[in-house]
Design a protein around this motif. Structure first.
Motif, mmCIF file in Angstrom:
data_model
loop_
_atom_site.group_PDB
_atom_site.id
_atom_site.type_symbol
_atom_site.label_atom_id
_atom_site.label_comp_id
_atom_site.label_asym_id
_atom_site.label_seq_id
_atom_site.Cartn_x
_atom_site.Cartn_y
_atom_site.Cartn_z
ATOM 1 N N PHE A 17 0.932 -1.268 -0.048
ATOM 2 C CA PHE A 17 -0.038 -0.024 -0.070
ATOM 3 C C PHE A 17 0.838 1.169 0.164
ATOM 4 C CE2 PHE A 17 0.645 -0.899 4.427
ATOM 5 C CZ PHE A 17 0.887 0.103 4.992
ATOM 6 N N GLU A 18 0.293 2.407 -0.572
ATOM 7 C CA GLU A 18 1.124 3.642 -0.511
ATOM 8 C C GLU A 18 0.023 4.585 0.282
ATOM 9 O OE1 GLU A 18 1.214 4.550 -4.654
ATOM 10 O OE2 GLU A 18 2.887 3.250 -4.935
ATOM 11 N N ILE A 19 0.950 5.519 1.081
ATOM 12 C CA ILE A 19 0.135 6.430 1.701
ATOM 13 C C ILE A 19 0.673 7.884 1.235
ATOM 14 C CG2 ILE A 19 -0.176 7.686 4.008
ATOM 15 C CD1 ILE A 19 0.589 4.757 5.163
ATOM 16 N N GLY A 20 -0.227 8.831 0.889
ATOM 17 C CA GLY A 20 0.286 9.962 0.287
ATOM 18 C C GLY A 20 -0.505 10.967 0.926
ATOM 19 N N GLU A 21 0.139 12.650 0.913
ATOM 20 C CA GLU A 21 -0.592 13.658 1.085
ATOM 21 C C GLU A 21 -1.166 14.255 -0.230
ATOM 22 O OE1 GLU A 21 0.422 18.013 3.187
ATOM 23 O OE2 GLU A 21 1.871 16.535 3.151
ATOM 24 N N GLY A 22 -2.540 14.521 0.072
ATOM 25 C CA GLY A 22 -3.268 15.148 -1.139
ATOM 26 C C GLY A 22 -4.397 14.226 -1.265
ATOM 27 N N GLY A 23 -5.354 14.950 -2.080
ATOM 28 C CA GLY A 23 -6.466 14.085 -2.401
ATOM 29 C C GLY A 23 -6.187 12.941 -3.294
ATOM 30 N N LEU A 24 -7.120 11.926 -2.971
ATOM 31 C CA LEU A 24 -7.123 10.666 -3.652
ATOM 32 C C LEU A 24 -8.218 10.781 -4.778
ATOM 33 C CD1 LEU A 24 -6.616 7.386 -3.799
ATOM 34 C CD2 LEU A 24 -8.617 7.097 -2.534
ATOM 35 N N LYS A 25 -7.630 10.302 -6.146
ATOM 36 C CA LYS A 25 -8.366 10.429 -7.384
ATOM 37 C C LYS A 25 -8.773 9.112 -7.946
ATOM 38 C CE LYS A 25 -9.241 12.834 -11.633
ATOM 39 N NZ LYS A 25 -8.842 13.939 -12.538
ATOM 40 N N GLY A 26 -9.929 8.385 -7.378
ATOM 41 C CA GLY A 26 -10.102 6.981 -7.760
ATOM 42 C C GLY A 26 -10.951 6.856 -9.187
ATOM 43 N N GLY A 27 -11.136 5.532 -9.342
ATOM 44 C CA GLY A 27 -11.851 5.344 -10.634
ATOM 45 C C GLY A 27 -11.219 5.063 -11.836
ATOM 46 N N GLY A 28 -9.828 5.249 -12.011
ATOM 47 C CA GLY A 28 -9.091 4.925 -13.013
ATOM 48 C C GLY A 28 -9.225 3.389 -13.577
ATOM 49 N N GLY A 29 -9.202 2.640 -12.752
ATOM 50 C CA GLY A 29 -9.275 1.246 -12.888
ATOM 51 C C GLY A 29 -10.531 0.561 -13.627
ATOM 52 N N VAL A 30 -11.660 1.624 -13.621
ATOM 53 C CA VAL A 30 -12.902 1.117 -14.130
ATOM 54 C C VAL A 30 -13.182 2.256 -15.220
ATOM 55 C CG1 VAL A 30 -13.699 -0.221 -12.316
ATOM 56 C CG2 VAL A 30 -14.257 2.181 -12.301
ATOM 57 N N GLU A 31 -12.256 3.043 -15.443
ATOM 58 C CA GLU A 31 -12.187 4.089 -16.620
ATOM 59 C C GLU A 31 -13.516 5.223 -16.292
ATOM 60 O OE1 GLU A 31 -12.363 2.558 -20.568
ATOM 61 O OE2 GLU A 31 -10.459 1.217 -20.023
ATOM 62 N N LYS A 32 -13.459 5.577 -15.104
ATOM 63 C CA LYS A 32 -14.489 6.734 -14.524
ATOM 64 C C LYS A 32 -13.628 7.922 -14.000
ATOM 65 C CE LYS A 32 -18.252 3.701 -14.334
ATOM 66 N NZ LYS A 32 -19.527 3.814 -15.000
ATOM 67 N N GLU A 33 -14.193 8.837 -14.203
ATOM 68 C CA GLU A 33 -13.659 10.118 -13.414
ATOM 69 C C GLU A 33 -14.553 10.448 -12.202
ATOM 70 O OE1 GLU A 33 -11.980 13.255 -15.508
ATOM 71 O OE2 GLU A 33 -11.650 12.268 -17.389
ATOM 72 N N VAL A 34 -13.729 10.744 -11.189
ATOM 73 C CA VAL A 34 -14.592 11.211 -9.977
ATOM 74 C C VAL A 34 -13.515 12.184 -9.282
ATOM 75 C CG1 VAL A 34 -15.628 8.938 -9.430
ATOM 76 C CG2 VAL A 34 -13.359 9.321 -8.521
ATOM 77 N N GLY A 35 -14.111 13.239 -8.645
ATOM 78 C CA GLY A 35 -13.464 14.010 -7.810
ATOM 79 C C GLY A 35 -12.544 13.634 -6.933
ATOM 80 N N GLU A 36 -11.627 14.556 -6.325
ATOM 81 C CA GLU A 36 -10.640 14.174 -5.376
ATOM 82 C C GLU A 36 -11.221 14.041 -4.263
ATOM 83 O OE1 GLU A 36 -7.103 16.505 -5.033
ATOM 84 O OE2 GLU A 36 -6.524 15.952 -7.320
ATOM 85 N N VAL A 37 -10.791 13.241 -3.220
ATOM 86 C CA VAL A 37 -11.499 13.056 -1.936
ATOM 87 C C VAL A 37 -10.218 12.983 -0.859
ATOM 88 C CG1 VAL A 37 -12.607 11.343 -0.481
ATOM 89 C CG2 VAL A 37 -13.271 11.717 -2.907
#
Length: 53
Positions: A17-37
């Motif tokens: 796993f990776e931990i980062g600072e900043g918003g998470l932008k999911g949905g890439g694996g299912v070719e969807k665009e969602v806002g940062e969380v």
């Protein structure tokens, strides 16, 4: 707020796993665009992506 997502990767990365600072932008694996969380993110490599191995 912490965004948590599972993602696809290489065989040697599954289980890491990776931990980062900043918003998470999911949905890439299912070719969807969602806002940062969140203000921080945690990504877990959960499965092998077909074309990467």
């Amino acid at each position: 707020m912490v965004g948590v997502d599972g993602c696809l990767g290489r065989v040697k990365s599954v289980g890491w796993f990776e931990i980062g600072e900043g918003g998470l932008k999911g949905g890439g694996g299912v070719e969807k665009e969602v806002g940062e969380v969140g203000n921080f993110d945690i990504n877990g490599m959960v499965k092998v992506r077909g074309f990467m191995e």
